[in-house]
Design an enzyme around this catalytic site. Structure first.
Site, PDB file in Angstrom:
ATOM      1  CG  ASP A  59     -10.556 -15.908 -11.849  1.00 53.24           C
ATOM      2  OD1 ASP A  59      -9.890 -14.927 -12.218  1.00 53.24           O
ATOM      3  OD2 ASP A  59     -10.181 -16.696 -10.973  1.00 53.24           O
ATOM      4  CD  GLU A  60      -8.152 -10.713 -10.668  1.00 49.17           C
ATOM      5  OE1 GLU A  60      -7.495  -9.840 -10.127  1.00 49.17           O
ATOM      6  OE2 GLU A  60      -7.718 -11.426 -11.590  1.00 49.17           O
ATOM      7  CG  ASP A 107      -9.232 -14.415  -7.988  1.00 51.04           C
ATOM      8  OD1 ASP A 107      -8.186 -13.814  -8.283  1.00 51.04           O
ATOM      9  OD2 ASP A 107      -9.528 -15.522  -8.467  1.00 51.04           O
TER      10      ASP A 107
HETATM   11  P1  TTP Z   1      -6.195 -16.913 -11.315  1.00 54.60           P
HETATM   12  O1  TTP Z   1      -7.309 -16.281 -10.552  1.00 54.60           O
HETATM   13  O2  TTP Z   1      -4.846 -16.279 -11.284  1.00 54.60           O
HETATM   14  O3  TTP Z   1      -5.991 -18.402 -10.828  1.00 54.60           O
HETATM   15  P2  TTP Z   1      -7.036 -19.496 -10.376  1.00 54.60           P
HETATM   16  O4  TTP Z   1      -8.434 -18.938 -10.334  1.00 54.60           O
HETATM   17  O5  TTP Z   1      -6.867 -20.689 -11.250  1.00 54.60           O
HETATM   18  O6  TTP Z   1      -6.533 -19.877  -8.944  1.00 54.60           O
HETATM   19  P3  TTP Z   1      -6.675 -19.071  -7.573  1.00 54.60           P
HETATM   20  O7  TTP Z   1      -7.462 -19.967  -6.678  1.00 54.60           O
HETATM   21  O8  TTP Z   1      -5.281 -18.870  -7.096  1.00 54.60           O
HETATM   22  O9  TTP Z   1      -7.386 -17.782  -7.902  1.00 54.60           O
HETATM   23  O10 TTP Z   1      -6.596 -17.067 -12.842  1.00 54.60           O
HETATM   24  C1  TTP Z   1      -7.913 -17.294 -13.262  1.00 54.60           C
HETATM   25  C2  TTP Z   1      -7.957 -18.211 -14.474  1.00 54.60           C
HETATM   26  O11 TTP Z   1      -7.197 -17.661 -15.542  1.00 54.60           O
HETATM   27  C3  TTP Z   1      -7.363 -19.585 -14.206  1.00 54.60           C
HETATM   28  O12 TTP Z   1      -8.302 -20.504 -13.686  1.00 54.60           O
HETATM   29  C4  TTP Z   1      -6.818 -19.984 -15.539  1.00 54.60           C
HETATM   30  C5  TTP Z   1      -6.498 -18.695 -16.234  1.00 54.60           C
HETATM   31  N1  TTP Z   1      -5.033 -18.459 -16.240  1.00 54.60           N
HETATM   32  C6  TTP Z   1      -4.287 -18.913 -17.322  1.00 54.60           C
HETATM   33  O13 TTP Z   1      -4.836 -19.452 -18.287  1.00 54.60           O
HETATM   34  N2  TTP Z   1      -2.924 -18.714 -17.299  1.00 54.60           N
HETATM   35  C7  TTP Z   1      -2.282 -18.098 -16.257  1.00 54.60           C
HETATM   36  O14 TTP Z   1      -1.044 -17.947 -16.262  1.00 54.60           O
HETATM   37  C8  TTP Z   1      -3.070 -17.659 -15.118  1.00 54.60           C
HETATM   38  C9  TTP Z   1      -2.414 -17.004 -13.923  1.00 54.60           C
HETATM   39  C10 TTP Z   1      -4.428 -17.862 -15.171  1.00 54.60           C
HETATM   40 MG    MG Z   2      -8.854 -17.119  -9.387  1.00 54.55          MG
END
Ligand code: TTP
Ligand code: MG
Length: 351
Positions: A110-111, A14
């Protein structure tokens, strides 16, 4: 007797604060400052997509109304969502990941999950691959990510979350049961606020831990949640047999709409609902999918959200069919409350 399951080695990857990290990379002078990617702070209805860790120190998080984010951290750098660019970066990153293991299931931009069971013989070797992936993504794309390795998808994701940002964590099978015991039950995928509340009430505790939830009999969980209950029963023990699926089948097609202003104007609401229904039907048609059922969602001005599902099996489902089946559900939500409606949506489950 059932055949004993082969031990698996699963990795979850991730990206850290993904959209915001890309913006930081493109604008190095942002580093060290709170960065928020999302709606324009002047837009009263917009939300935060994501923010960097500096912004999180102020309590900012994904999904929060952007106006609240602005109040909590007025000096943050607020940026619009540049989705096309993020998609390109994501494609480059996961092309790197896929080189290391082709059994990859991409979950979002991103995952992803990797099934390394046939690729390596030990967790130690899996960690080596994890390190190489992190290094190559950093060298080529200047993006950090976090990685979890465990015996199944649920535990790999939990491991990944445990060492964010820029982490690499292994949960060995011998640790699985214990590691999650004291965590809150929301750590289990599928347990949202509603299911948490149901379990809390059943146990008579406010904030149940996984250990406490393990006390619930499978029969009772099935009574409370149907088929999902039996899944929860396994997951509370750290068991998750779901496979890493390389080609994801489309499971549903949905559309939703947030009104510019919260409304109780039923003419307006049903006009939008009609457009959404026809849009879903046309997408079903384009993707040559058949509709198994529909879920209608209605979110009120205070974010209270209701969903209802019905099964639905006409041979060739049209926009009119979806609309006609969905209207009574939507009407039911609206008439039961006197609040204004913020968002409506309809989703078709497909086969
Ligand atoms: P995530 O992997 O949930 O969050 P992140 O990568 O920003 O942070 P973390 O370090 O905790 O992993 O989500 C990935 C991307 O998806 C994030 O950068 C933006 C998008 N996203 C949204 O647009 N709305 C949302 O509610 C979430 C959870 C994510
Ligand atoms: Mg993330």
């Amino acid at each position: 007797m059932s055949k004993k399951k082969e031990k698996r080695i699963i990795m979850h990857i991730d990206m850290d604060y993904f959209f915001a990290q890309i913006e930081e990379r493109e604008n190095p002078h942002f580093k060290g400052h709170p960065v928020v990617v999302g709606a324009d702070p002047a837009d009263k209805r917009g939300v935060v997509s994501t923010c960097n860790y500096e912004a999180r120190k102020y309590g900012l998080k994904s999904g929060m109304p952007i106006t609240r984010a602005k109040k909590l951290c007025p000096d943050a750098i607020f940026l619009p969502v540049n989705m096309n660019f993020y998609k390109k970066v994501s494609a480059l990153i996961f092309a790197i990941v896929k080189k290391h293991c082709s059994k990859m299931e991409k979950i979002s931009l991103d995952e992803a999950y990797l099934d390394l069971s046939k690729r390596v013989r030990s967790f130690k070797e899996a960690v080596k691959i994890g390190r190489s992936i992190k290094k190559e993504i950093w060298q080529k794309e200047k993006i950090t990510c976090s990685i979890g390795v465990a015996e199944n998808k649920m535990m790999a994701k939990i491991a990944c979350e445990m060492e964010k940002p820029d982490g690499l964590k292994v949960i060995y099978p011998s640790q699985t049961y214990q590691v999650i015991a004291d965590m809150g039950i929301e750590v289990v995928p599928g347990i949202g606020p509603k299911s948490k509340q149901i379990i809390a009430r059943f146990l008579g505790v406010e904030d149940p831990s996984v250990k406490q939830a393990r006390e619930i009999k499978k029969r009772d969980l099935v009574d409370l949640f149907g088929k999902r209950g039996s899944d929860f029963f396994d997951k509370f023990k750290g068991v998750d047999n779901s496979p890493v699926v390389t080609k994801r089948e489309i499971k549903s097609i949905g559309r939703e709409y947030t009104f510019k202003k919260d409304t109780r104007d039923s003419e307006k609401i049903f006009k939008v609902f009609k457009a959404l229904s026809y849009d879903v039907a046309s997408s079903l048609h384009n993707k040559k999918k058949r509709c198994k059922g529909i879920t209608v969602v209605c979110r009120f001005e205070d974010f209270e959200t209701h969903t209802k599902q019905i099964s639905f099996l006409p041979k060739n489902c049209t926009g009119k069919d979806i609309y006609k089946k969905g209207v009574p559900l939507l009407l039911d939500f609206i008439t039961k409350k006197s609040k204004k409606v913020r968002l409506i949506g309809v989703r078709a489950t497909v086969f």
